[in-house]
Scaffold this motif. Structure first.
Motif, short mmCIF file in Angstrom:
data_model
loop_
_atom_site.label_atom_id
_atom_site.label_comp_id
_atom_site.label_asym_id
_atom_site.label_seq_id
_atom_site.Cartn_x
_atom_site.Cartn_y
_atom_site.Cartn_z
N LEU A 122 -17.11 -32.09 10.61
CA LEU A 122 -15.96 -31.72 11.42
C LEU A 122 -16.33 -30.54 12.31
O LEU A 122 -16.93 -29.57 11.86
CB LEU A 122 -14.78 -31.32 10.54
N GLY A 123 -15.95 -30.62 13.58
CA GLY A 123 -16.11 -29.50 14.48
C GLY A 123 -14.75 -28.93 14.85
O GLY A 123 -13.72 -29.40 14.40
N GLU A 124 -14.75 -27.89 15.64
CA GLU A 124 -13.48 -27.36 16.13
C GLU A 124 -12.83 -28.40 17.01
O GLU A 124 -13.47 -29.03 17.86
CB GLU A 124 -13.71 -26.08 16.93
N VAL A 125 -11.55 -28.64 16.81
CA VAL A 125 -10.84 -29.68 17.56
C VAL A 125 -10.66 -29.24 19.01
O VAL A 125 -10.17 -28.14 19.28
CB VAL A 125 -9.46 -29.96 16.92
N LYS A 126 -11.08 -30.08 19.93
CA LYS A 126 -10.91 -29.82 21.36
C LYS A 126 -10.12 -30.96 21.97
O LYS A 126 -10.38 -32.13 21.71
CB LYS A 126 -12.28 -29.69 22.05
N MET A 127 -9.15 -30.62 22.76
CA MET A 127 -8.29 -31.64 23.35
C MET A 127 -8.93 -32.21 24.61
O MET A 127 -9.54 -31.49 25.41
CB MET A 127 -6.93 -31.04 23.69
N ALA A 128 -8.82 -33.51 24.77
CA ALA A 128 -9.26 -34.20 25.98
C ALA A 128 -8.04 -34.89 26.56
O ALA A 128 -7.69 -35.99 26.17
CB ALA A 128 -10.37 -35.21 25.66
N GLY A 129 -7.36 -34.20 27.45
CA GLY A 129 -6.07 -34.70 27.93
C GLY A 129 -5.05 -34.56 26.82
O GLY A 129 -4.85 -33.49 26.27
N ASP A 130 -4.41 -35.67 26.47
CA ASP A 130 -3.41 -35.66 25.39
C ASP A 130 -4.03 -35.90 24.02
O ASP A 130 -3.35 -35.75 23.02
CB ASP A 130 -2.34 -36.73 25.64
N LEU A 131 -5.32 -36.31 23.99
CA LEU A 131 -5.90 -36.73 22.72
C LEU A 131 -6.99 -35.77 22.28
O LEU A 131 -7.73 -35.23 23.10
CB LEU A 131 -6.51 -38.13 22.85
N PRO A 132 -7.13 -35.55 20.96
CA PRO A 132 -8.23 -34.73 20.47
C PRO A 132 -9.53 -35.53 20.51
O PRO A 132 -9.54 -36.73 20.28
CB PRO A 132 -7.82 -34.42 19.02
N LYS A 133 -10.63 -34.84 20.80
CA LYS A 133 -11.93 -35.49 20.73
C LYS A 133 -12.26 -35.79 19.28
O LYS A 133 -12.03 -34.97 18.40
CB LYS A 133 -13.01 -34.59 21.34
N GLN A 134 -12.80 -36.97 19.05
CA GLN A 134 -13.10 -37.37 17.67
C GLN A 134 -14.43 -36.76 17.24
O GLN A 134 -15.37 -36.63 18.02
CB GLN A 134 -13.17 -38.89 17.57
N VAL A 135 -14.53 -36.42 15.96
CA VAL A 135 -15.76 -35.85 15.43
C VAL A 135 -16.71 -36.98 15.07
O VAL A 135 -16.34 -38.14 15.00
CB VAL A 135 -15.48 -35.01 14.17
N LYS A 136 -17.94 -36.59 14.80
CA LYS A 136 -18.94 -37.57 14.44
C LYS A 136 -18.98 -37.75 12.92
O LYS A 136 -18.86 -36.80 12.17
CB LYS A 136 -20.32 -37.13 14.93
#
Length: 570
Positions: free
Chosen positions: A338-352
């Protein structure tokens, strides 16, 4: 991470700083004087960093194992809250009577732990030029056998800021207040006063409907100040915990259901512990029967046990933050980073997720339950909610309902089959021991799935039979089966007692020998004394049997009366 942490334990009202607090606390669990405090907490601990003393206990005796091998200094600036879990030391015994009373009526997922403790931590680290190291570092820790995550973290949010300003007198006052709290009785709504605030909570009961509505504030008492309602004592914000792994949630639900070895590598103890606890709750109302550590460090006593490469990884879910574990756990089959959650528009970027395309989750082929088909549905469902900018609590409710429906679709066929193994009530007679429960046959159960399987209640299509076969090999199935079998045995015992109570026992004894009558009395006493707390029978049954035993003893010769006595139940 610091290796030195002098420790102070505050275990109840009016405690001294050194020497005797543990001795007094040892008495509290068994005979008083703080039974209410000990029904909620094992202890309240203050851990400070000292460059010279290292790890030191200021108090001794049998609770000292509570703090061995703890590392509650995550190294984060500011205030940090997180949870951990650890084994109780060998030879330590809990208060079984108190635990049995509570666990009898509590949901299996909220029962008091018998072999582990939970630690709830509020850590503060701020710059302080007056300290040799340059930082003020201190943790306030509440240790309990109860998995009341939300309640105890809410309590810490009230206590800790005040404690860091006023120190030990504040903590002593809080312990006094906790000792005045009512006992945590399942099904009851309680008012818990602390620091000028009244927390109103409801203790869940096993009779509650899964996924029921949160409690509403009661207005029976004119309390001043007005109570602050905590809608839950244990539930987390699932949307906050899962927002970065929504696309993998179906796969993680299955890994949790099967008790697969799983490592959550997180950027902070908060994220680590909340993610692990959220995953554990994702299979509710099933209980997660494997070991789990919301925040696991190299200082834990099981570090060597869980990191050895000479054997297969154990059935355990670990939450870690130390980069050292990246290499240590590289041979584990399931790792989520898990990484720090970053928003991409309305959606959070998914972790690997480690080797997602080759992840050895359930060793199933494409198109089966554990692989690519369903996660897309999961992502679509959750993404739709996020795009509508719903409040987090609404998103959490959607996720919780979805996971509950998924788990119920899986478990209902098992429950129906298990119920079919119960003997018919008409086969329970007063003059014979209760009939036996039929053994669980995996093949027989699987043959029923065409007519009772999950496909009847779930839109999900996949290899359900394969999933059940793997579930049968997991500790979660073993724990579920033992619990259900124990409940069914208790039900049979209760039915047997009720049938005995309705029978003409006095008439039966008229033509029986003294040996047979005494044998009946002894058997009834065993049921009443040793199983009184576990069995739930109709009102008046136990009292009626008590009266019968007393009456029949009084009809025996004097020498037998003196041997048997007149008391019947403890």
């Amino acid at each position: 991470m610091s290796n030195g942490a002098p420790l102070k334990l505050c275990l109840g009202p009016r405690l001294k700083r050194a020497g005797c607090p543990l001795e007094a606390a040892g008495r509290a669990d068994n005979r008083g004087p703080w039974p209410r405090f000990s029904s909620w907490l094992e202890c309240a601990c203050v851990v400070t960093f000292d460059l010279e003393l290292g790890q030191a206990l200021e108090v001794r005796r049998w609770r000292s194992e509570v703090m061995w091998a703890l590392c509650v200094f995550p190294g984060c600036l500011g205030d940090t809250q997180f949870s951990f879990r650890f084994r109780q030391s060998v030879g330590r015994r809990a208060s079984r009577h108190r635990d049995d009373l509570y666990n009898r009526d509590a949901p299996v997922t909220l029962q008091r732990e018998t072999a582990h403790f939970f630690g709830y931590v509020y850590f503060r680290q701020v710059k302080d030029v007056s300290v040799k190291r340059g930082y003020f570092q201190k943790s306030l820790v509440l240790v309990s056998r109860l998995p009341y995550t939300h309640l105890f973290h809410s309590l810490l949010q009230l206590i800790a800021p005040e404690f860091f300003e006023k120190h030990e007198p504040c903590l002593e006052a809080v312990c006094n207040e906790i000792d005045q709290w009512p006992l945590p009785v399942p099904g009851q709504t309680l008012n818990l006063p602390v620091m000028g605030i009244i927390l109103q909570v409801r203790i869940p009961s096993k009779s509650d409907k899964p996924g029921g509505s949160p409690i509403r504030q009661t207005a029976k008492e004119n309390l001043l100040p007005a109570p602050t309602l905590l809608p839950t004592i244990h539930e987390l914000d699932l949307f906050k915990c899962f927002q970065s792994i929504l696309i993998h949630l179906q796969m993680l639900w299955e890994l949790t259901l099967l008790g697969e070895p799983l490592v959550i590598m997180a950027p902070s103890p908060t994220v680590s512990s909340e993610t692990v606890l959220a995953l554990i709750s994702s299979i509710s109302p099933l209980k997660f029967c494997c070991d789990f550590r919301p925040y696991f460090t190299i200082h834990d006593s099981e570090f060597r046990e869980y990191t050895t490469r000479t054997q297969a990884p154990p059935n355990v879910m670990l939450g870690v933050t130390n980069p050292f574990f990246i290499k240590t756990f590289q041979s584990w089959p399931h790792i989520v980073r898990l990484g720090e959650v970053k928003m991409a528009g309305d959606l959070p970027k998914q972790v690997k997720v480690k080797k997602l395309s080759k992840l050895k989750t359930l060793d199933t082929k494409p198109g089966k339950l554990a692989t690519t088909a369903y996660p897309h549905q999961e992502a679509a469902l959750c993404s739709q909610g996020i795009q509508r900018k719903r409040p987090s609590e609404v998103q959490s409710a959607i996720l919780r309902r979805h996971l509950l429906e998924l788990t119920q679709s899986f478990i209902i066929p098992l429950e129906r089959y298990m119920a079919s193994l119960m003997p018919l009530q008409r086969s329970v007679t007063p003059w014979k021991t209760p009939p036996q429960i039929r053994p669980f046959s995996q093949d027989e159960f699987l043959s029923t799935l065409d007519h009772t399987g999950p496909q009847l209640t779930s839109l999900l299509r996949g290899d359900w039979i394969g999933l059940y076969r793997k579930f049968f090999r997991s500790p979660n199935f073993d724990g579920w089966y033992r619990q259900r079998h124990r409940e069914m045995m208790q039900k049979l015992e209760s039915l047997h007692l009720e049938v005995i109570c309705d029978a003409d026992l006095l008439g039966w004894t008229k033509d029986k020998s003294e040996v047979e009558v005494v044998d009946l009395i002894l058997k009834l006493r065993e049921k009443l004394v040793t199983r009184r707390q576990q069995l739930q029978v109709r009102d008046g049954v136990l009292d009626k049997l008590d009266s019968f035993i007393t009456s029949i003893i009084s009809s025996l010769p004097n020498d037998l009366q003196s041997v048997l006595g007149t008391g019947t139940s403890a």
